[in-house]
Scaffold this motif. Sequence first.
Motif, short mmCIF file in Angstrom:
data_model
loop_
_atom_site.label_atom_id
_atom_site.label_comp_id
_atom_site.label_asym_id
_atom_site.label_seq_id
_atom_site.Cartn_x
_atom_site.Cartn_y
_atom_site.Cartn_z
N SER A 262 0.87 -0.99 0.00
CA SER A 262 0.05 0.21 0.19
C SER A 262 0.92 1.23 -0.05
N GLY A 263 0.50 2.18 -0.78
CA GLY A 263 1.19 3.46 -0.89
C GLY A 263 2.50 3.60 -1.66
N CYS A 264 2.65 2.36 -2.49
CA CYS A 264 3.88 2.44 -3.02
C CYS A 264 3.77 3.19 -4.46
N GLY A 265 2.67 3.72 -5.01
CA GLY A 265 2.43 4.41 -6.20
C GLY A 265 1.82 3.60 -7.33
N LYS A 266 1.28 2.39 -7.21
CA LYS A 266 0.67 1.73 -8.22
C LYS A 266 -0.56 2.60 -8.73
N SER A 267 -1.48 3.00 -8.18
CA SER A 267 -2.61 3.60 -8.62
C SER A 267 -2.27 4.86 -9.29
N THR A 268 -1.26 5.65 -8.74
CA THR A 268 -0.65 6.78 -9.31
C THR A 268 -0.12 6.42 -10.82
N1 LIG Z 1 -4.02 13.29 -4.31
C1 LIG Z 1 -2.77 13.00 -3.63
N2 LIG Z 1 -1.95 14.17 -3.03
C2 LIG Z 1 -1.24 13.84 -2.42
N3 LIG Z 1 -0.58 12.58 -2.18
C3 LIG Z 1 -0.97 11.67 -2.84
C4 LIG Z 1 -2.35 11.81 -3.61
N4 LIG Z 1 -2.56 10.47 -4.03
C5 LIG Z 1 -1.70 9.77 -3.71
N5 LIG Z 1 -0.87 10.42 -2.94
C6 LIG Z 1 0.55 9.62 -2.15
O1 LIG Z 1 1.14 8.86 -3.10
C7 LIG Z 1 1.80 7.95 -2.81
C8 LIG Z 1 1.29 6.73 -3.77
O2 LIG Z 1 -0.23 6.53 -3.62
P1 LIG Z 1 -0.86 5.47 -4.61
O3 LIG Z 1 -2.39 5.77 -4.40
O4 LIG Z 1 -0.45 5.56 -5.94
O5 LIG Z 1 -0.66 4.19 -3.91
P2 LIG Z 1 -1.00 2.57 -4.16
O6 LIG Z 1 0.34 1.82 -4.27
O7 LIG Z 1 -2.02 2.54 -5.13
O8 LIG Z 1 -1.50 2.20 -2.70
P3 LIG Z 1 -2.70 1.56 -2.13
O9 LIG Z 1 -2.49 -0.09 -2.32
O10 LIG Z 1 -3.05 1.64 -0.85
O11 LIG Z 1 -3.95 1.60 -3.05
C9 LIG Z 1 1.05 7.58 -1.34
O12 LIG Z 1 2.00 8.00 -0.37
C10 LIG Z 1 -0.07 8.51 -1.44
O13 LIG Z 1 -0.30 9.01 -0.27
#
Ligand SMILES: Nc1ncnc2c1ncn2[C@@H]1O[C@H](COP(=O)(O)OP(=O)(O)OP(=O)(O)O)[C@@H](O)[C@H]1O
Length: 452
Positions: free
Chosen positions: A41-47
Amino acid sequence: MTRAISLHDLSKTYPKQPAPAVDRFSLEIPPGEFLVLLGPSGCGKSTVLRMIAGLEDISSGELLLDGEYANNLAPGDRRMAMVFQNFALYPSMTSRQNIGFPLRFEMPGEDQNPRVEETARILGIEEILDRYPGQLSGGERQRVAMGRAISRHPSVFLMDEPLSNLDAKLRSHLRAEIARLTRGMGVTTVYVTHDQAEAMSLGDRVAVMRGGVLQQVGSPRDTYHLPVNVFVAAFIGTPRINLLQATVLAPLGGGMWIDFGRQRLGLPEPLSLDHQMLRIQQGRDIIVGLRSEAVRIAAPSSAHAGEVVLSGIVEHVEYQGHECLVHLNTGAKPAVVPELEAPRLPAQRTRSAARRAAAGPGGLGKLARKAAGRFPGLLQEPDGAGAVKVLDPPPADRAEQPTGDLVVRTGPDIRVRPGDRVPLLVDLAHLYVFDNTGRRICPAPAEQPRLE
Ligand SMILES: Nc1ncnc2c1ncn2[C@@H]1O[C@H](COP(=O)(O)OP(=O)(O)OP(=O)(O)O)[C@@H](O)[C@H]1O
Ligand SMILES: [Mg+2]
């Protein structure tokens, strides 16, 4: 029509965030590939996914679709369909209307029903087309959401943890369905999950991320058998790979041992090329990785060539029906990967470990602090959020017991009991060594594509 996706040094920094959420992410996804983005979680996948979709601005780097620069292409012009974890269906519309809704814009003035019905047939949901979301089960709702994505005949599917709200049985059923569907349609798919089993079962390739940085991309087989670092090794595979702290002993007179503190594992001579390379690690801390199937419980007399012997005390036997997982103490110290959940702690120690974790960073044990100093890249103070990331010393009444921790996979009929001391045969072909930065050094990573 399906598309190639190229990501060149893609980065995303959110305002007021010191570190980039995604840091120079590069990847070539050929047309028709099913690529899984995997990481905690939080590693940036969704981004990453949202940048591909055009829902998030790209801070730097390039996105190419079929070789064409696409950083600024409007989301609607990318011909991509997205399925999210929290699939939103319009509650006042039937399944038929939900699936047909995007088609209103794609094929205005045309009858959408044939396309909707074709989609429903593919998904096996013809029966529920005239029901409202409130009258559907979670799995059915998710299929309607998939239908809404499929009906548009997209050139790319982007799926962000589409199954994580469903129960385990349904998840595995829909997983198989997604694989069948996307392969059948031959559509390039980028699928986000933090579930390594899901990633391994679905992906043509799996891209493992950590802290915004791509660690490794490869087939499920390669990421399992040739992890580039200790993080990937620990993230992929159940039960988790055994990671033990060790040092290399290579005295001048010859011979080489991996020293786990209370036991040493002698490497057979003549040393293999990989093992010769370990000489330069002498005096440094290393981490040894042993998957549960790389160790056998057997009589020492039955050792085969390429196997070496340790011993361990049985702590606990987990009966799984088709196999057993035997938890043992070998006297070695487990190495910990901080982003991942708690290390396997013997049941007797979990309570005090939880207490320490609850106490926050100030509650760190002396052992953990020492270990953190020795593995600066791997061991950090816990974040106080409850995750146990410390090596907990054994309670006083067990102080004489070894503190090691090893899980071995055996057949279902193994006859061992807690307290038994058993010989362990280690398959050297499946022994991994990582250096003190966490990088795999054995087997040597020579022919591996390296990603920094
Ligand atoms: N709109 C935003 N503004 C500021 N920080 C953000 C925003 N969206 C995501 N982040 C941060 O960017 C990092 C990556 O977020 P992301 O949602 O891509 O993670 P993820 O791998 O999809 O996690 P998860 O498995 O929990 O969905 C996280 O530290 C998150 O807090
Ligand atoms: Mg996410």
